[in-house]
Design an enzyme around this catalytic site. Structure first.
Site, PDB file in Angstrom:
ATOM      1  N   ASN A  68      -8.377  45.418 -57.030  1.00 27.69           N
ATOM      2  CA  ASN A  68      -9.536  45.376 -57.927  1.00 27.69           C
ATOM      3  C   ASN A  68     -10.838  45.114 -57.174  1.00 27.69           C
ATOM      4  O   ASN A  68     -11.848  45.779 -57.410  1.00 27.69           O
ATOM      5  CB  ASN A  68      -9.336  44.304 -59.003  1.00 27.69           C
ATOM      6  CG  ASN A  68      -8.212  44.653 -59.958  1.00 27.69           C
ATOM      7  OD1 ASN A  68      -7.571  45.698 -59.811  1.00 27.69           O
ATOM      8  ND2 ASN A  68      -7.956  43.790 -60.934  1.00 27.69           N
ATOM      9  N   THR A 120     -50.221  73.896 -71.403  1.00 28.61           N
ATOM     10  CA  THR A 120     -49.615  72.975 -72.363  1.00 28.61           C
ATOM     11  C   THR A 120     -48.949  73.853 -73.414  1.00 28.61           C
ATOM     12  O   THR A 120     -49.476  74.912 -73.771  1.00 28.61           O
ATOM     13  CB  THR A 120     -50.653  72.046 -73.036  1.00 28.61           C
ATOM     14  OG1 THR A 120     -51.591  72.834 -73.779  1.00 28.61           O
ATOM     15  CG2 THR A 120     -51.403  71.204 -72.007  1.00 28.61           C
ATOM     16  N   HIS A 121     -47.790  73.454 -73.882  1.00 31.12           N
ATOM     17  CA  HIS A 121     -47.005  74.253 -74.832  1.00 31.12           C
ATOM     18  C   HIS A 121     -46.686  75.645 -74.272  1.00 31.12           C
ATOM     19  O   HIS A 121     -46.469  76.585 -75.033  1.00 31.12           O
ATOM     20  CB  HIS A 121     -47.734  74.385 -76.176  1.00 31.12           C
ATOM     21  CG  HIS A 121     -48.184  73.084 -76.754  1.00 31.12           C
ATOM     22  ND1 HIS A 121     -47.350  72.244 -77.451  1.00 31.12           N
ATOM     23  CD2 HIS A 121     -49.402  72.455 -76.716  1.00 31.12           C
ATOM     24  CE1 HIS A 121     -48.017  71.168 -77.831  1.00 31.12           C
ATOM     25  NE2 HIS A 121     -49.260  71.262 -77.389  1.00 31.12           N
ATOM     26  N   SER A 177     -28.074  92.232 -58.027  1.00 32.22           N
ATOM     27  CA  SER A 177     -27.200  92.552 -59.147  1.00 32.22           C
ATOM     28  C   SER A 177     -26.101  93.492 -58.684  1.00 32.22           C
ATOM     29  O   SER A 177     -26.321  94.354 -57.834  1.00 32.22           O
ATOM     30  CB  SER A 177     -28.006  93.213 -60.277  1.00 32.22           C
ATOM     31  OG  SER A 177     -27.164  93.838 -61.219  1.00 32.22           O
ATOM     32  N   LYS A 184     -32.735  94.692 -58.795  1.00 34.26           N
ATOM     33  CA  LYS A 184     -32.867  93.291 -59.177  1.00 34.26           C
ATOM     34  C   LYS A 184     -32.991  92.356 -57.974  1.00 34.26           C
ATOM     35  O   LYS A 184     -32.360  92.532 -56.942  1.00 34.26           O
ATOM     36  CB  LYS A 184     -31.670  92.840 -60.022  1.00 34.26           C
ATOM     37  CG  LYS A 184     -31.550  93.504 -61.365  1.00 34.26           C
ATOM     38  CD  LYS A 184     -32.733  93.193 -62.268  1.00 34.26           C
ATOM     39  CE  LYS A 184     -32.812  91.727 -62.647  1.00 34.26           C
ATOM     40  NZ  LYS A 184     -31.640  91.274 -63.419  1.00 34.26           N
ATOM     41  N   ASN A 200     -32.817  88.322 -58.110  1.00 36.65           N
ATOM     42  CA  ASN A 200     -32.607  87.239 -59.068  1.00 36.65           C
ATOM     43  C   ASN A 200     -32.822  85.856 -58.450  1.00 36.65           C
ATOM     44  O   ASN A 200     -32.333  85.590 -57.351  1.00 36.65           O
ATOM     45  CB  ASN A 200     -31.194  87.310 -59.643  1.00 36.65           C
ATOM     46  CG  ASN A 200     -30.948  88.599 -60.392  1.00 36.65           C
ATOM     47  OD1 ASN A 200     -31.847  89.135 -61.038  1.00 36.65           O
ATOM     48  ND2 ASN A 200     -29.727  89.113 -60.315  1.00 36.65           N
ATOM     49  N   GLU A 225     -32.076  78.923 -60.756  1.00 39.27           N
ATOM     50  CA  GLU A 225     -31.317  78.859 -62.000  1.00 39.27           C
ATOM     51  C   GLU A 225     -30.152  77.882 -61.892  1.00 39.27           C
ATOM     52  O   GLU A 225     -29.869  77.131 -62.843  1.00 39.27           O
ATOM     53  CB  GLU A 225     -30.803  80.255 -62.355  1.00 39.27           C
ATOM     54  CG  GLU A 225     -31.902  81.221 -62.777  1.00 39.27           C
ATOM     55  CD  GLU A 225     -31.394  82.646 -62.945  1.00 39.27           C
ATOM     56  OE1 GLU A 225     -32.165  83.478 -63.441  1.00 39.27           O
ATOM     57  OE2 GLU A 225     -30.223  82.925 -62.574  1.00 39.27           O
ATOM     58  N   LYS A 241     -15.048  57.341 -60.362  1.00 37.92           N
ATOM     59  CA  LYS A 241     -15.252  57.962 -59.048  1.00 37.92           C
ATOM     60  C   LYS A 241     -15.469  59.469 -59.115  1.00 37.92           C
ATOM     61  O   LYS A 241     -16.309  60.008 -58.391  1.00 37.92           O
ATOM     62  CB  LYS A 241     -14.085  57.597 -58.126  1.00 37.92           C
ATOM     63  CG  LYS A 241     -14.220  56.178 -57.558  1.00 37.92           C
ATOM     64  CD  LYS A 241     -13.028  55.758 -56.763  1.00 37.92           C
ATOM     65  CE  LYS A 241     -11.881  55.300 -57.623  1.00 37.92           C
ATOM     66  NZ  LYS A 241     -12.201  54.151 -58.492  1.00 37.92           N
TER      67      LYS A 241
END
Length: 469
Positions: A110, A155-156, A277, A283, A285, A290, A325
């Site tokens: 322990n 903003t937004h 891709s 492509k 990517n 991501e 763990k």
């Protein structure tokens, strides 16, 4: 297979139970810390006269040989021995005979396992601090290169006001500084030695916990034996700090994804940090960004999982805690992987300055500056806000922007407008005039960059291990 704790039992353990309860598959990464703790414990047993000097020397020699076996891939790991602690102890007895059984005097698994985790986390937190600092340096240098690069602030997710890209990047530097301090604080509460608590009540042997703590490089000792074996706060705190760090990395990852799209076209990520891709040849990517964004979720989940494990557990130790763990190791691996890959991705990305500046000119990002201009002419801000709002509506109806309005058109909204209005609301002036402390003015960003450089140069990781066993 006879268990080291099998004296009280009349039946052997079902193999299904052995597989279910074994933690060896993941806790064997603690072998260095387990051996380090055992060597320190042995030295203490010798110092206090609990075992002889000769016995201590045999045990330490055997432990060093076992460490070499593990590192050379020659150690016979056995699932039936449950965990790394019992595997090492069993092997020690095989190597040096019954004297190896004296190693476990005055300790329990322990307090042994939590000691291993404390030692392991001290090393790992120190490494994470170094990685955060390295990332901060990359951000600061990228900011220094782009103090005068103007981009739209949002903003937004709507264009709001023009800002320096350097200022934007320094926001992440400051986020990481708070992360650094959180991990540093977590280190302080990890730097506590639980060994000597035994199973939960301490021991009848005349141990010297202060000596063991000194040998192992701990600055503090748990003062309550029950708390020592049942505490997982330091792991939960680490997971919480990691979750916040991953939130920051995820936000940056999201911006890199957005900025690298054709719709934004603010940056181009280096080929070495993107993928293609399997079906679409054109492509490129942003998979790395991501994945950083996505991996934040597993760290959040690890935190919630351990909180759920610890919720309502009565004192002291329970095998439930074995679940800590995997959550800890997965988080450590994830955080370090993200901190390893993001700095070079940021350092190598190409900034499309012209596109950023063009975007900053759009969507009336200088509207607040027009209102500020009127306020400086004596108009109350609330009224100035309304006037500029009507000007924006007029521009939208006429297909114009604020830069293209004639003085005659401007005066139709307020007689306060003069010839100097266009200089006042130019993109450069909108940025450089925001000189308030912490603002986006070029000179303020330069101050922030220089301050950060000096700070990072002078700051050393104070958590490097000073004492080795």
């Amino acid at each position: 297979m006879k268990k080291m704790w099998g004296g009280r039992f009349t039946k052997t353990t079902d193999t299904r139970v052995e597989m279910f309860t074994s933690s060896l598959s993941f806790d064997k990464r603690l072998y260095k810390q387990d051996i380090k703790g055992s060597i320190a414990h042995t030295k203490m047993l010798v110092k206090t006269g609990i075992i002889s000097r000769e016995e201590g020397a045999q045990i330490i020699k055997g432990l060093v040989e076992i460490r070499d076996e593990i590192e050379k891939g020659k150690f016979p790991f056995r699932t039936e021995y449950e965990d790394i602690h019992m595997n090492i102890e069993k092997r020690l007895i095989e190597k040096i005979g019954p004297v190896g059984g004296k190693l476990h005097t005055a300790r329990s698994r322990n307090d042994q396992v939590t000691l291993d985790v404390h030692l392991y986390m001290k090393e790992e937190i120190s490494l994470i601090l170094e990685m955060i600092a390295a990332f901060q340096k990359v951000l600061v240098e990228k900011a220094a290169e782009n103090i005068y690069t103007i981009m739209p602030g949002y903003t937004h997710l709507q264009r709001a006001q023009p800002v320096s890209l350097g200022h934007h990047l320094m926001a992440y530097y400051n986020m990481l500084e708070r992360d650094y301090q959180r991990f540093k604080d977590c280190y302080d509460r990890t730097d506590m030695m639980p060994l000597g608590a035994g199973a939960l009540a301490g021991t009848t042997f005349p141990i010297d916990r202060e000596y063991t703590a000194k040998v192992l490089g701990f600055s503090k000792i748990y003062e309550n034996s029950i708390d020592a074996v049942s505490d997982r706060d330091f792991i939960m705190e680490f997971l919480a700090a990691s979750a916040i760090l991953m939130t920051h990395l995820s936000r940056l990852g999201e911006e890199l994804v957005l900025w690298s799209t054709s719709e934004f076209s603010f940056i181009e990520l280096d080929d070495s940090f993107t993928t293609g891709s399997s079906i679409m040849p054109q492509k490129k990517n942003p998979d790395v960004a991501e994945l950083v964004r996505g991996k934040s979720g597993r760290v959040f989940g690890n935190l919630m999982a351990l909180l759920a494990v610890m919720k309502s557990l009565p004192l002291a130790y329970h095998t439930d805690m074995q679940e800590d763990k995997e959550r800890l190791f997965d988080t450590l691996d994830t955080v370090k992987a993200c901190l390893k890959v993001m700095p070079p991705m940021i350092a190598s990305m190409k900034i499309k300055k012209e596109n950023m500046e063009k975007a900053a000119k759009g969507d009336f990002t200088n509207a607040t500056d027009v209102a500020d201009y009127l306020v400086r002419k004596g108009m109350p801000f609330r009224y100035a806000h309304e006037v500029v709002g009507k000007m924006v509506l007029y521009c939208l109806e006429k297909g114009k922007d604020l830069y293209s309005l004639t003085l005659k058109e401007l005066k139709s909204f307020s007689d306060s407008f003069e010839d100097d209005i266009m200089d006042y609301i130019s993109l450069q002036n909108c940025v450089k005039s925001r000189k308030s402390l912490g603002g986006t003015a070029f000179e303020e960003v330069e101050k922030a960059v220089n301050k950060a450089r000096v700070y990072l140069e002078s700051r050393e990781n104070p958590l490097d291990e000073k004492i080795c066993v």
